[in-house]
Design an enzyme around this catalytic site. Structure first.
Site, PDB file in Angstrom:
ATOM      1  N   ASP A  31     -20.681  27.056  20.480  1.00  0.00           N
ATOM      2  CA  ASP A  31     -21.326  26.038  21.306  1.00  0.00           C
ATOM      3  C   ASP A  31     -21.441  24.746  20.499  1.00  0.00           C
ATOM      4  O   ASP A  31     -21.782  24.759  19.316  1.00  0.00           O
ATOM      5  CB  ASP A  31     -22.710  26.524  21.756  1.00  0.00           C
ATOM      6  N   ILE A  32     -21.180  23.625  21.166  1.00  0.00           N
ATOM      7  CA  ILE A  32     -21.187  22.324  20.477  1.00  0.00           C
ATOM      8  C   ILE A  32     -22.611  21.888  20.113  1.00  0.00           C
ATOM      9  O   ILE A  32     -22.792  21.056  19.227  1.00  0.00           O
ATOM     10  CB  ILE A  32     -20.480  21.258  21.365  1.00  0.00           C
ATOM     11  N   ASN A  86     -26.317  31.432  32.848  1.00  0.00           N
ATOM     12  CA  ASN A  86     -27.108  30.557  33.700  1.00  0.00           C
ATOM     13  C   ASN A  86     -26.343  30.345  35.001  1.00  0.00           C
ATOM     14  O   ASN A  86     -25.142  30.063  34.978  1.00  0.00           O
ATOM     15  CB  ASN A  86     -27.358  29.211  33.003  1.00  0.00           C
ATOM     16  N   GLY A  92     -30.432  26.075  34.439  1.00  0.00           N
ATOM     17  CA  GLY A  92     -29.945  25.481  33.194  1.00  0.00           C
ATOM     18  C   GLY A  92     -28.436  25.364  33.099  1.00  0.00           C
ATOM     19  O   GLY A  92     -27.916  24.975  32.052  1.00  0.00           O
ATOM     20  N   HIS A  99     -19.740  31.175  32.000  1.00  0.00           N
ATOM     21  CA  HIS A  99     -19.738  31.388  30.549  1.00  0.00           C
ATOM     22  C   HIS A  99     -20.928  32.232  30.168  1.00  0.00           C
ATOM     23  O   HIS A  99     -21.987  32.143  30.774  1.00  0.00           O
ATOM     24  CB  HIS A  99     -19.754  30.057  29.793  1.00  0.00           C
ATOM     25  N   HIS A 101     -23.474  32.898  27.117  1.00  0.00           N
ATOM     26  CA  HIS A 101     -23.984  32.487  25.814  1.00  0.00           C
ATOM     27  C   HIS A 101     -24.253  33.733  24.978  1.00  0.00           C
ATOM     28  O   HIS A 101     -24.810  34.721  25.482  1.00  0.00           O
ATOM     29  CB  HIS A 101     -25.317  31.745  25.970  1.00  0.00           C
TER      30      HIS A 101
END
Ligand code: AMP
Length: 113
Positions: A31-32, A86, A92, A99, A101
């Site tokens: 994650d960026i 999400n 969120g 995706h 997380h």
């Protein structure tokens, strides 16, 4: 591929990402804006908008996301981790390509805010 989708572009290699795993139908990348010492995303290369859009034909793919995410977590040194999807802006979701997380490397509170 959805033409205006950030994660489709990452899956296609058109936008760079720090990849941790890749095969024909799946990709894991950091994650960026990490929210934990280890925070990466697992995506299917197929464009699916969100969990609510999962169809019966995607069931095996979704199971594979969980297996790959857990495996890559272990490869990155974490045994305790959280898997999060999400669905929708109020939950969120900001990128509308499904995706998962994977978060770990610190103690995580519950319930989420
Ligand atoms: P969500 O809020 O559940 O839709 O999660 C989207 C995640 O994508 C956020 O945690 C972002 O930090 C992350 N993100 C956005 N753009 C990128 C990018 N170019 N590379 C990696 N992660 C990204």
């Amino acid at each position: 591929m959805s033409s205006n989708c950030l994660f489709c572009k990452i899956a296609a290699g058109d936008i760079p990402a720090e990849k941790l795993y890749e095969d024909d139908d799946m990709l894991a990348f950091r994650d960026i804006a990490p929210q934990a010492p280890v925070h990466f995303l697992v995506i299917p290369k197929k464009h699916i908008q969100d969990p609510a859009a999962i169809s019966a034909e995607d069931e095996a793919l979704m199971g594979k996301m969980m297996r790959v995410g857990s495996q890559v977590a272990g490869e990155n040194g974490i045994t305790d981790f959280r898997l999060v999807f999400n669905n929708g802006a109020d939950a969120g979701q900001t990128v509308f390509h499904i995706h998962m997380h994977v978060l770990g490397g610190r103690s995580l509170s519950w319930p989420p805010g």
